[in-house]
Every structure is written in C-alpha cells, then in structure tokens.
Design a protein around this motif. Structure first.
Motif, mmCIF file in Angstrom:
data_model
loop_
_atom_site.group_PDB
_atom_site.id
_atom_site.type_symbol
_atom_site.label_atom_id
_atom_site.label_comp_id
_atom_site.label_asym_id
_atom_site.label_seq_id
_atom_site.Cartn_x
_atom_site.Cartn_y
_atom_site.Cartn_z
ATOM 1 N N UNK A 116 63.135 88.924 90.992
ATOM 2 C CA UNK A 116 63.009 89.854 89.873
ATOM 3 C C UNK A 116 62.641 89.104 88.598
ATOM 4 N N UNK A 127 59.026 88.270 88.689
ATOM 5 C CA UNK A 127 58.243 89.459 88.355
ATOM 6 C C UNK A 127 58.184 89.645 86.848
ATOM 7 N N UNK A 165 54.907 89.758 84.305
ATOM 8 C CA UNK A 165 54.515 90.852 83.422
ATOM 9 C C UNK A 165 54.505 90.427 81.957
ATOM 10 N N UNK A 187 50.679 99.796 82.281
ATOM 11 C CA UNK A 187 51.156 99.243 83.547
ATOM 12 C C UNK A 187 52.616 98.823 83.450
ATOM 13 N N UNK A 212 55.334 100.539 85.691
ATOM 14 C CA UNK A 212 56.100 99.706 86.615
ATOM 15 C C UNK A 212 57.582 100.001 86.449
ATOM 16 N N UNK A 215 58.369 103.286 88.045
ATOM 17 C CA UNK A 215 58.430 103.177 89.502
ATOM 18 C C UNK A 215 59.765 102.544 89.920
ATOM 19 N N UNK A 216 60.164 101.497 89.179
ATOM 20 C CA UNK A 216 61.448 100.852 89.471
ATOM 21 C C UNK A 216 62.583 101.846 89.310
ATOM 22 N N UNK A 270 62.574 104.277 92.249
ATOM 23 C CA UNK A 270 62.958 103.637 93.508
ATOM 24 C C UNK A 270 64.428 103.276 93.534
ATOM 25 N N UNK A 271 64.894 102.669 92.433
ATOM 26 C CA UNK A 271 66.288 102.224 92.426
ATOM 27 C C UNK A 271 67.237 103.407 92.416
ATOM 28 N N UNK A 295 65.968 94.349 87.224
ATOM 29 C CA UNK A 295 64.591 94.408 87.725
ATOM 30 C C UNK A 295 63.571 94.752 86.654
ATOM 31 N N UNK A 352 60.879 95.155 83.888
ATOM 32 C CA UNK A 352 59.930 94.208 83.299
ATOM 33 C C UNK A 352 59.810 94.509 81.806
ATOM 34 N N UNK A 372 57.843 109.376 96.452
ATOM 35 C CA UNK A 372 57.286 108.061 96.115
ATOM 36 C C UNK A 372 55.808 107.879 96.459
ATOM 37 N N UNK A 380 53.337 106.921 93.462
ATOM 38 C CA UNK A 380 52.583 105.671 93.434
ATOM 39 C C UNK A 380 51.087 105.928 93.352
#
Lengths: 313, 164, 206
Positions: free
Chosen positions: A147, A150, A154, A175, A179, A182-183, A186-187, A200, A202, A246, A250
């Motif tokens: 992480x 990552x 970024x 972006x 991002x 999206x995190x 997902x999390x 996580x 960015x 998702x 995405x």
C-alpha cells in the motif's frame, strides 16, 4: 518557445491512431466462436505481425512493450511517459519487496535485474524520490508495504503531472480521486474498518482526504448523493446499484479517465497526444484481453460486453 | 569615450541606415518565423509519413504554407532595396518611413508563421486520421495566412507612399 | 451337522444361559443397527447437499477467477495471488458419535485484503473471486468432515450388520440346535432308563 513541441512525435501518433482497434472490430472479435478464430481476425490488424500462436497474453504484452518503447523513443526526455510506464516498475518493486517470487513484468522502465540489484544494494538513487523515502523506511516486508508503494507511485505521478496546468494534471487528479473511490467501495464491500481505508488511500486529488474519511462510514445512498456534487457525478449516475457493482464501477472509472484525455485530440503540439495514445493502447489491451480470455474461458458475450471499456478514437 | 562613440557614427547616412534596417526586419523576422513554422509542420509531416508514406503528397502543401511569410518579407525587403537603388543618400524622414514599412510584415510574418506552423501541424493530424478531410486543415492554416497577407498589403502601401 | 456337545443337564443350563445372552445381544445390536442406519441416511443426505453446494460454489469461484483473469493481466493476477498473505488455521479433533470416532474440523481464516500486493492495480472482481473461494474452502472442509464421518459410519454399520447376522444365522441357531440335541439326548436317556426300569421290574415280578 522551448523545443518540446513534439511535432514529429504527434504527427506519428496521429498516423498510428488509425491503427487503434475500432469498436466494430471488437464486435467482430466477440462474434467469432473461439479464441483461435479471434486471433485470426486480429492478425488483420496491427497485431498481425505477432498474432501467431494462441498465447494472447504474450501478444498483448509484446504490443504494449512496443508502444512504450516507441513513445520513449519519440519523447526521450518526457518524465510524464516514464510515470505511466512506471506502473510496471511498481509491480516489480512490489514483487521484490514481497520476497522476489512471482513473474516480473518486462514492461517497466528498469529491467528486472537492474531493479533487483538496486533493492539488494539498497541503492535507490535512480528511483523517484517518493520511492526512495518509502524504501528507506522498510525494515523488512511489512503487511502494508504494498500500500505504501502504491501511495509513493501516485504521489510521484502527482509531483510530475500536476506541476503545471493542463490535460495531464486534470487527468491525474481525477485518477487520484477515482482510485480512492474504488478503494472505498472495495474495502467497504469486504467490510474493512476505516483504518484499513486510511492505510490504502493514495494522495488526494480534487477531494480532500478529510471528506473521504467522513464519507467512508456513510450509507451508500449518502455516498452517491455526496458524489453527485463532485465532478465525478456521472460515474454513479444510476445510483447505488452502479456504485456498488464493481465491474460496472471500474468500467465507468476507466471510461471517465480516458474521456479526460479526449481533449488531447485537439492538442496539435505537446506530450498529451502521446500519453493519450499510450492510455488508449492500454485500454485496448484491456479490451482485447477481456474478449480473448472470455473466449477461451467460455464467458458469455453479455458478461464480456458489460465490462468492455470505451475506446479512444 | 564619448568622442570615440560619436566618432563611430561620423559620416553615417541615417536615412539609408534606417531604410536598410526596415528591409532587414522584414526579411529576418518573417524568414525566422517561416523557418520555424515550416520546421514544426515538417516534423509533424515526417511523423505521419514515417508511418504512412502514401500521405506525402497531402502533407506537402500544409508543410509549405508557413513558408509564405518568409517570401512576403523577402518581397518587401526587395522592394525597399529597389527603392534605394542608386540613391547615395535619402532624407532621415524617408528612412524612418521605410523602417516603419518593413515592420508590419516583419512582426506579423514572424508570429503568423509560428502559429501557422502549429495549425499546419494540426492539419497534418487531420491528414493522418481523415485524409478525405485534409482540405479543411488547409483552410484553417490558410486563415492564419490572411493576416500575413494583410500586413504584406499594408507594408506594400506604406512602402509605395514613400517618395524619394 | 454333527453336534459335539456333552449331553448333560449342566451343559444344557449353560447353553440356555448363553442363548439368552445371544438373543438379548442380537436384539441390542439390531437396535443399534437401526439407529446407525437412520443416522447414516441423514448423513448421506447432508453429504449430498454439501457436495452440491461445494460444486456450485466452486463453479462460481472458478467463474470469478476466469473473470478476474480476463480483467487483469497474467502478471498482475499471479503476483496478487503469490504475494497474498491470507492465513488459515485448521483444527482437527475427534468426537464419539454412536460409539464411532468421527473427525471434527474447525477452520479459522483471516482475510488478506490485498495486503501483499496493494489494491490499486488489482480489480475489484478479484475480491469477489477470492471471497467466494474462501467460502468454498469453508464448505470444502465441512464436506471433508461429513464425508469421512459417512465412511466411518458405513464401516461401523457393516461390522454391526455382520455381528447381527452372525448371531442371527449362526450362533443362535447353533445354540438352539445344541440345546435341542441335549434335550433330545436327555429325553432319550430318560426313556431308556424308563424302559430299563420297566424291564427290571418285570424280571423281578417273575
């Protein structure tokens, strides 16, 4: 006028853009019966030179490698292109940080051996400064090392691409935010606590970090409503369903990001058309992989179609 | 020191010097602009032709277009020169007028050629992607040409107005 | 069938006792067998259900991975799987069920959440695939437990049935036969004695 107008490069890219796979060819690829036939159709395009055996993964990789090399040849001094290519170095660094197992990617700026040597000797001077900081902090492989890498990537992109106004800055800021979005989705879907999200996350783009933290615990409806006031409202235009699905999310994010680069078509001189071409190629690779893997794994056309990204032509 | 510096200009015919300066401005600036403009367009064209040699014919006009300013500047420079031919000396006021006549095509030629180079490069992008629409790129580049022509005309009239 | 037995009254009493024990044992074993059978069919039913579920889940997980495979490049997917640091602890114990030692598995899993490879390069579809595979794994362990239990139960049933059969068709008839033989022998002796007595009495009277 500085001598960075990339006139030759842009001219070449414009000519190359005709070779991008158009939507109707994608349709045709989807309509054939097997991966083998799909490869035969592909042989009529730019991929023809390499589309021989059934290994589509190598085929796609070869093509991407060719594009990266061409772009760096056209604009050797451009740090922006390095940033976009660095995602594969990031991939390799992560593998090395995790113990060096796994298949390295050959698409990065640095060959695998060089990276290996660098990490072994703890000499990070050729890497971007963000990576130097993170790698120097590593005692040994920690649970959150990937992480942090990552985040370093970024931030590196933000430093290079957001330095001056323009399409690339807009793109990278979007972006970063997407991002994080999206995190978040997902999390939250795997039920991770807020601390994980913080770990996580960015660097922030247009949306401040504080806002992200506040919205992490909110119900989905509230997240959608909140997103409605952001520049990214189009992504969740179908409400909660499209935000939490998702594959759809995405796809929408990828489409949105590539749309940011549509304006690069109007740029006659500059590095933007090169980057746009690079990302268009990456998207094309994604689409091709989707169709070919879908064919060889017998996924239904509907499943594949649902995930297809919009092209850049 | 002062005397020396003054001595440098003893016997200088200020009228002629100014007139020559006008010719030089007209030729040098527009020539520089054209060279850069053609270079930009030419690189873009070379890029396209690298990938698709059959586009050579279509790119050639667009590439040559930014070159016209250099020619205009050359014409004005030539006309100034012809006016001065055989003159041992001209009045200072006439010199100033000739300098002023050279300036429009010099400066507008420089800038319009640079920008026309960019428009031509963009037009070459059209040739690359949509060869059938290439003439539209030519029209856009031609629009920049308008201003070079206008300044050429003004330079020409100014020049003609000067009587020696 | 030749019967070798001492035709004595004592032997007869002993045999009768044995017979009584055998009959009671037979009844008990028969009950146990019935109970085992009932249990067994329940287990088989559960096994079948679990197996169907596992197969469905595996198909789902496979589909998920095929999808993830289609969305991500080979390198990224492989790297994400290799560097993943999920942990699973399996605890195996045994438990007595109908006097049969059957295994009991306990599975504790820790979700990895992409700690090894980060989340920016992988697709969300991988999360779903990994989650469904983790669920499948839990069901698989459960299936293993049930399947082993079924196997052990089957062996136990087989053994019990053999014992019941042995009792029912061999031991009990044999004992009955022997008892009958002794009774007959004793009766015979009795009758012989009687005849002898009658004979002696007649001889005395003359």
């Amino acid at each position: 006028m500085a001598y960075t107008d990339y006139a030759y490069a842009v001219g070449r890219i414009r000519a190359l853009e005709i070779g991008l796979i158009p939507d109707n060819l994608l349709e045709r690829l989807m309509s054939v019966a097997s991966a083998q036939e799909a490869l035969q159709v592909l042989a009529e395009t730019e991929y023809g030179a390499v589309a021989h055996d059934g290994d589509y993964e190598t085929l796609i990789e070869d093509e991407l490698l060719r594009v990266y090399q061409l772009l760096q040849e056209l604009a050797p001094a451009s740090e922006a292109i390095k940033v976009f290519r660095f995602r594969w170095d990031l991939h390799n660094i992560k593998l090395l940080a995790a113990g060096g197992n796994g298949k390295p990617s050959r698409l990065g700026n640095f060959p695998w051996e060089v990276l290996w040597e660098m990490l072994n000797r703890a000499d990070y001077s050729r890497l971007p400064v963000e990576f130097q900081t993170v790698l120097n902090q590593f005692q040994e492989a920690e649970s959150s090392s990937a992480a942090q890498l990552d985040q370093a990537y970024y931030s590196y992109g933000k430093r290079v691409l957001c330095a001056k106004e323009g399409i690339l800055r807009d793109y990278w800021l979007a972006r970063l935010d997407l991002t994080n979005l999206r995190l978040l989705v997902r999390l939250r879907k795997v039920g991770a606590p807020l601390e994980d999200f913080v770990k996580f996350m960015v660097a922030h783009g247009l949306i401040a970090q504080k806002e992200w933290l506040e919205v992490y615990g909110a119900p989905w409806e509230a997240v959608v409503a909140w997103l409605g006031y952001k520049p990214y409202h189009s992504i969740a235009r179908d409400g909660v369903a499209s935000l939490t699905d998702l594959p759809v999310l995405e796809r929408e994010i990828d489409n949105y990001l590539l749309e940011r680069l549509d304006r690069a078509k109007w740029v006659a001189l500059g590095v933007e058309p090169l980057i746009a071409y690079l990302l268009a190629k990456e998207t094309e690779a994604k689409n091709l992989r989707l169709i070919l893997a879908g064919k060889s794994n017998r996924l239904s056309t509907e499943t594949v179609k649902r995930r297809l990204r919009r092209g850049y032509i | 020191m002062n005397a020396n510096a003054a001595g440098l200009f003893v016997g200088v015919d200020w009228g002629l010097t100014l007139a020559y300066l006008g010719a030089a401005i007209a030729v040098v600036l527009s020539g520089y602009g054209s060279a850069r403009g053609v270079a930009t367009a030419g690189q873009a064209a070379a890029g396209v032709v690298t990938e698709d040699p059959s586009k050579y014919g279509k790119t050639i006009i667009l590439t040559a277009l930014p070159g016209s300013q250099g020619i205009y500047g050359f014409v004005i420079g030539m006309l100034i020169f012809l006016k001065l031919q055989g003159k041992a000396s001209i009045p200072i006021s006439a010199g100033w007028s000739l300098l002023a006549a050279g300036i429009p095509i010099g400066i507008v030629g420089l800038l319009s050629a640079l920008w026309q180079g960019r428009v031509a490069a963009a037009g070459i992008g059209i040739v690359a992607k949509r060869p059938e629409e290439a003439s539209k790129g030519l029209v856009y580049a031609g629009m920049v040409e308008t201003y070079a022509i206008l300044s050429l005309v003004i330079s020409f009239f100014l020049l003609n107005n000067v009587t020696l | 069938m030749e019967i070798r037995v001492n035709p004595t009254r004592m032997e007869l009493t002993r045999l009768k006792k044995r017979l009584a024990v055998a009959v009671r044992g037979h009844k008990l074993l028969k009950d146990k067998l019935d109970e085992l059978m009932k249990n067994f069919f329940d287990l088989v039913e559960e096994n079948r259900r679990l197996r169907e579920r596992v197969e469905a889940e595996l198909a789902l997980a496979n589909g998920g991975f095929a999808m993830a495979r289609a969305i991500m490049s080979r390198e990224v997917l492989e790297a994400a799987i290799i560097t993943s640091r999920g942990r699973a602890v399996l605890e195996a114990k045994t438990q007595s069920r109908m006097n049969v030692e059957v295994p009991v598995f306990k599975l504790a899993m820790e979700q990895a959440n992409g700690y090894g490879f980060g989340l920016t390069e992988t697709s969300g579809e991988l999360d779903e695939a990994v989650r469904s595979l983790a669920e499948t794994f839990a069901s698989l362990v459960q299936l293993a437990q049930v399947e082993k239990t079924v196997e052990l139960m089957a062996a136990e049933i087989e053994r019990t049935r053999r014992r019941v059969n042995a009792l029912e068709h061999v031991l009990i008839p044999q004992l009955r036969e022997k008892a009958k033989f002794i009774t007959m022998k004793l009766d015979e002796n009795e009758r012989g004695n009687l005849t002898r007595l009658m004979k002696v009495k007649e001889m005395v009277r003359q």
